[in-house]
Scaffold this motif. Structure first.
Motif: not given
Length: 81
Positions: A11-22, A27-32
């Motif tokens: 669906c080309r939805e973009t998501v920003e995540e705060l996570q450790p390097m590597g 996980g799966p897209c929250p929209a689809c």
């Protein structure tokens, strides 16, 4: 921790995540529910100082070149007092 941007392949939805390097994708897209893939953005790079082609061309051709080794040794003499 860095913020990574992911885009869904479906669906080309973009998501920003705060996570450790590597870390793997969040996980799966929250929209689809599609697969998220990491997006690589542009990085700003600034070349400062002499010795780079972009700065060397600013020096007029008739200006004498400086011997940076001599200048460095002279600066070292001054710093040591």
């Amino acid at each position: 921790m860095p913020v990574y941007e992911y885009r869904c392949g479906s669906c080309r939805e973009t998501v920003e995540e705060l996570q450790p390097m590597g870390a793997p994708p969040p996980g799966p897209c929250p929209a689809c529910g599609g697969e998220l893939r990491r997006v690589y953005g542009r990085v700003a790079v600034t070349f400062s100082g002499w010795g780079f082609r972009s700065t060397d061309r600013l020096v007029p051709g008739d200006r004498p070149k400086k011997d940076f080794r001599t200048l460095a040794s002279k600066a070292q003499e001054i710093a040591e007092g």
